[in-house]
Design a protein around this motif. Structure first.
Motif, PDB file in Angstrom:
ATOM      1  N   GLU A   1       0.876  -1.101   0.122  1.00  0.00           N
ATOM      2  CA  GLU A   1      -0.079   0.153   0.034  1.00  0.00           C
ATOM      3  C   GLU A   1       0.997   1.178  -0.147  1.00  0.00           C
ATOM      4  O   GLU A   1       0.504   2.240  -0.721  1.00  0.00           O
ATOM      5  N   TRP A   2       2.091   1.207   0.477  1.00  0.00           N
ATOM      6  CA  TRP A   2       3.096   2.114   0.498  1.00  0.00           C
ATOM      7  C   TRP A   2       4.258   1.296   0.893  1.00  0.00           C
ATOM      8  O   TRP A   2       4.545   0.411   1.769  1.00  0.00           O
ATOM      9  N   LEU A   3       5.537   1.981   0.345  1.00  0.00           N
ATOM     10  CA  LEU A   3       6.827   1.169   0.633  1.00  0.00           C
ATOM     11  C   LEU A   3       7.827   2.356   0.896  1.00  0.00           C
ATOM     12  O   LEU A   3       8.128   3.201   0.239  1.00  0.00           O
ATOM     13  N   ILE A   4       8.232   1.925   2.160  1.00  0.00           N
ATOM     14  CA  ILE A   4       9.211   2.911   2.860  1.00  0.00           C
ATOM     15  C   ILE A   4      10.673   2.904   2.103  1.00  0.00           C
ATOM     16  O   ILE A   4      10.966   1.465   1.748  1.00  0.00           O
ATOM     17  N   GLY A   5      11.367   3.996   1.641  1.00  0.00           N
ATOM     18  CA  GLY A   5      12.569   3.606   1.063  1.00  0.00           C
ATOM     19  C   GLY A   5      12.506   3.971  -0.432  1.00  0.00           C
ATOM     20  O   GLY A   5      13.296   3.793  -1.164  1.00  0.00           O
ATOM     21  N   THR A   6      11.160   4.547  -1.171  1.00  0.00           N
ATOM     22  CA  THR A   6      10.957   4.812  -2.464  1.00  0.00           C
ATOM     23  C   THR A   6      11.769   6.023  -2.873  1.00  0.00           C
ATOM     24  O   THR A   6      12.054   6.267  -4.148  1.00  0.00           O
ATOM     25  N   ALA A   7      12.273   7.119  -2.099  1.00  0.00           N
ATOM     26  CA  ALA A   7      13.068   8.430  -2.257  1.00  0.00           C
ATOM     27  C   ALA A   7      14.434   8.083  -2.275  1.00  0.00           C
ATOM     28  O   ALA A   7      15.089   7.260  -1.295  1.00  0.00           O
ATOM     29  N   GLU A   8      15.321   8.835  -2.932  1.00  0.00           N
ATOM     30  CA  GLU A   8      16.731   8.545  -2.872  1.00  0.00           C
ATOM     31  C   GLU A   8      17.280   9.277  -1.585  1.00  0.00           C
ATOM     32  O   GLU A   8      16.434  10.228  -0.936  1.00  0.00           O
ATOM     33  N   GLY A   9      18.383   8.848  -1.151  1.00  0.00           N
ATOM     34  CA  GLY A   9      19.121   9.691  -0.091  1.00  0.00           C
ATOM     35  C   GLY A   9      18.834   9.107   1.370  1.00  0.00           C
ATOM     36  O   GLY A   9      19.321   9.827   2.297  1.00  0.00           O
ATOM     37  N   ASN A  10      18.409   7.979   1.417  1.00  0.00           N
ATOM     38  CA  ASN A  10      18.438   7.525   2.811  1.00  0.00           C
ATOM     39  C   ASN A  10      18.681   6.032   3.012  1.00  0.00           C
ATOM     40  O   ASN A  10      18.752   5.515   1.834  1.00  0.00           O
ATOM     41  N   ASP A  11      18.815   5.556   4.091  1.00  0.00           N
ATOM     42  CA  ASP A  11      19.093   4.079   4.266  1.00  0.00           C
ATOM     43  C   ASP A  11      18.322   2.981   3.840  1.00  0.00           C
ATOM     44  O   ASP A  11      18.662   2.059   3.420  1.00  0.00           O
TER      45      ASP A  11
END
Length: 560
Positions: free
Chosen positions: A73-83
């Protein structure tokens, strides 16, 4: 696998000078991640999966050209620049894919038609909520003020296993946590239901509980603020290809690193010799050997099935004997109804809406735990989920696993009748709200908690396993940090996945990373992780052959 390649796994002793062998049970996200990181770190691995697809609950199936995406439903980590994003880059999960981000997290509509929209932008959310209920200005401003503060915090502890974190890594975490310590403490100590009860407006009292689609019951404010802040930054989006697409991409990464997945291969027991795991025995009796075994499947099945309950301790007993059946410890199971519609969906509708139902209407939903129905317009999430000119909707609700499991076990006819009741409810509900859809519903496909249990093995059909912030949370943290994902008295063995590291796909993937880090430390090998360089653009053909879960019922076709 060729016979000569298979022989290296059927030999009890490894070839002299060969890299360590690792067998993995389960090709869900944790199992695939374990395989990827072990291959990157110079080990040889093989994954055994009882199903015909990778991903576990992160899956999809098809019918009449429709693709029913089950998990994300949503996926943590789809934006660049984080672990979190780095983990997905290492696993190739987002290679060649676009990401869909929405301006709102969820919409909640009550029985009278009044609605609350939970925008991800704190300023827009505050203005909207003040229009809904000016009398609740103090509470509204407090929530949005906290949300603004969470948008300034980046804390994704998914790269290094807790027991292996360096002084520098611990110091970096403290630099993030200490300035916001009071915020973390206060929002973690404030239950959402207590916060929501402070609103004067009855709609807001109910709506805040359902930001996460349905009320998880027992969650504090913190996870709501954390996830909405991530969505505000585009770091909780929906990847092209959806759930099975994510699993297929990680599977491709794994096999590209030299690993092998064997499907339709159900592990029956873990072979143990002198209190050391030495391999696996599959259904049918075939045995495979390795220097280390990782179980990334259901926790109770691992502890009491594959290992026969022989290797437990206080923490393991607390989780898998005492808490497993305790109320409020497992995330509730879900009934899913996928609806195929000939034509477009209403443009003005949100991509995700929780409809609060009157008690008499909620009573019509078989096995429902709450009087609400979540309606997601899945065609808005990603191209390819429906044939050209058609749309697909996903309707879900929390449901009692025991209701469905008992029916399926004792009375298949009534079980199918209950599924048809779900389909009829959803048809009626959607056509009452979308008059233009009357006569255009082509099919309804229903999956129950018993379906989830049958295809994934998850205890009580729970997709997310242990509920965060429950009594299981601290115990699971100790299993990962203090016990290093091992069981008492058993060498050569690790556990990975959400039954150890809690639910959520990024957490599942990180447990695979942690398991390999611990193993490398034990073996004296350097842990290695490199980002994938896969550049092929995603296309639906990479999903492969899609299964159909159950036989088709003609009476569920178009209601023309």
């Amino acid at each position: 696998m060729r016979r000569e390649e298979d022989s290296e796994w059927t030999r009890r002793e490894p070839a002299p000078g060969s890299p360590p062998r690792v067998l993995v049970v389960g090709a869900g996200m944790a199992g695939l991640a374990t395989g990827c990181y072990a291959q990157m770190s110079g080990m040889r691995t093989r994954i055994f999966e009882k199903h015909v697809l990778p991903g576990g609950c992160c899956t999809a199936w098809s019918r009449d050209g429709y693709l029913f995406d089950y998990c994300i439903e949503w996926l943590i980590g789809t934006a660049e620049g984080n672990d979190a994003h780095q983990v997905w880059r290492e696993l190739g999960a987002l290679d060649g894919k676009t990401v869909t981000n929405f301006e709102l997290f969820n919409k909640v509509t009550d029985e009278t038609g009044r609605s609350v929209v939970f925008y991800n932008d704190p300023d827009r959310l505050q203005a909207h909520l003040l229009e809904v209920s000016p009398a609740d200005a103090r509470q509204i401003r407090a929530f949005c003020r906290d949300l603004r503060r969470f948008t300034e915090i980046e804390l994704y502890p998914f790269l290094t296993a807790p027991a292996l974190r360096t002084v520098r890594e611990r110091a970096a975490t403290l630099r993030t946590v200490l300035p916001a310590f009071r915020l973390f403490w206060r929002t973690a100590a404030t239950p959402m239901h207590r916060f929501a009860d402070r609103f004067e407006d009855p709609l807001l009292r109910k709506a805040f509980r359902n930001i996460f689609f349905q009320d998880p019951e027992g969650f504090p404010l913190l996870p709501y603020l954390f996830n909405m802040a991530a969505a505000h930054h585009g770091n909780a989006g929906f990847p092209q290809g959806g759930s099975l697409g994510l699993a297929r991409s990680v599977e491709e990464r794994y096999t590209g690193l030299g690993g092998t997945v064997s499907y339709r291969a159900r592990a029956e027991r873990i072979l143990v010799e002198n209190d050391r795991a030495i391999g696996l025995e599959l259904r049918g009796g075939r045995r495979y050997y390795a220097e280390h075994v990782v179980s990334a499947c259901d926790g109770h099945t691992t502890v009491h099935g594959l290992l026969g309950g022989k290797y437990t301790g206080p923490r393991v007993d607390k989780l898998y004997d005492e808490l497993l059946e305790a109320p409020g410890t497992l995330f509730p199971a879900v009934v899913s109804a996928f609806v195929g519609i000939d034509g477009p969906l209403p443009e003005e509708d949100a991509h995700s809406t929780t409809y609060l139902l009157a008690a008499e209407e909620g009573a019509r939903l078989p096995g429902a735990l709450q009087n609400s129905l979540v309606v997601q317009l899945r065609s808005r999430y990603c191209d390819g989920f429906a044939p050209p000119g058609r749309s697909v909707v996903h309707c879900t609700y929390f449901s009692d696993y025991a209701h469905w499991a008992e029916l399926r076990r004792t009375d298949r006819r009534r079980y199918r009748e209950e599924k048809r009741r779900v389909a009829a409810f959803v048809r009626d509900f959607l056509t009452r709200r979308w008059r233009e859809c009357a006569g255009r519903i082509e099919l309804v496909d229903v999956a129950t908690p018993a379906t989830t249990r049958r295809y994934t093995g998850n205890h009580n059909g729970s997709i997310l396993a242990w509920k965060a912030f429950s009594d299981a949370d601290d115990i699971a943290a100790d299993l990962v940090g203090k016990d290093r994902m091992r069981l008492p008295g058993l060498a050569g063995f690790s556990m990975a996945g959400q039954w150890v590291g809690m639910g959520g796909l990024i957490r599942a993937a990180s447990t695979g990373r942690f398991a390999v880090q611990y193993l490398c430390a034990e073996l004296g090998l350097p842990f290695r992780a490199q980002e994938s360089t896969g550049g092929e653009l995603w296309h639906p053909g990479r999903l492969g052959r899609l299964p159909q879960l159950d036989r088709w019922h003609p009476e569920e076709r178009r209601d023309s």
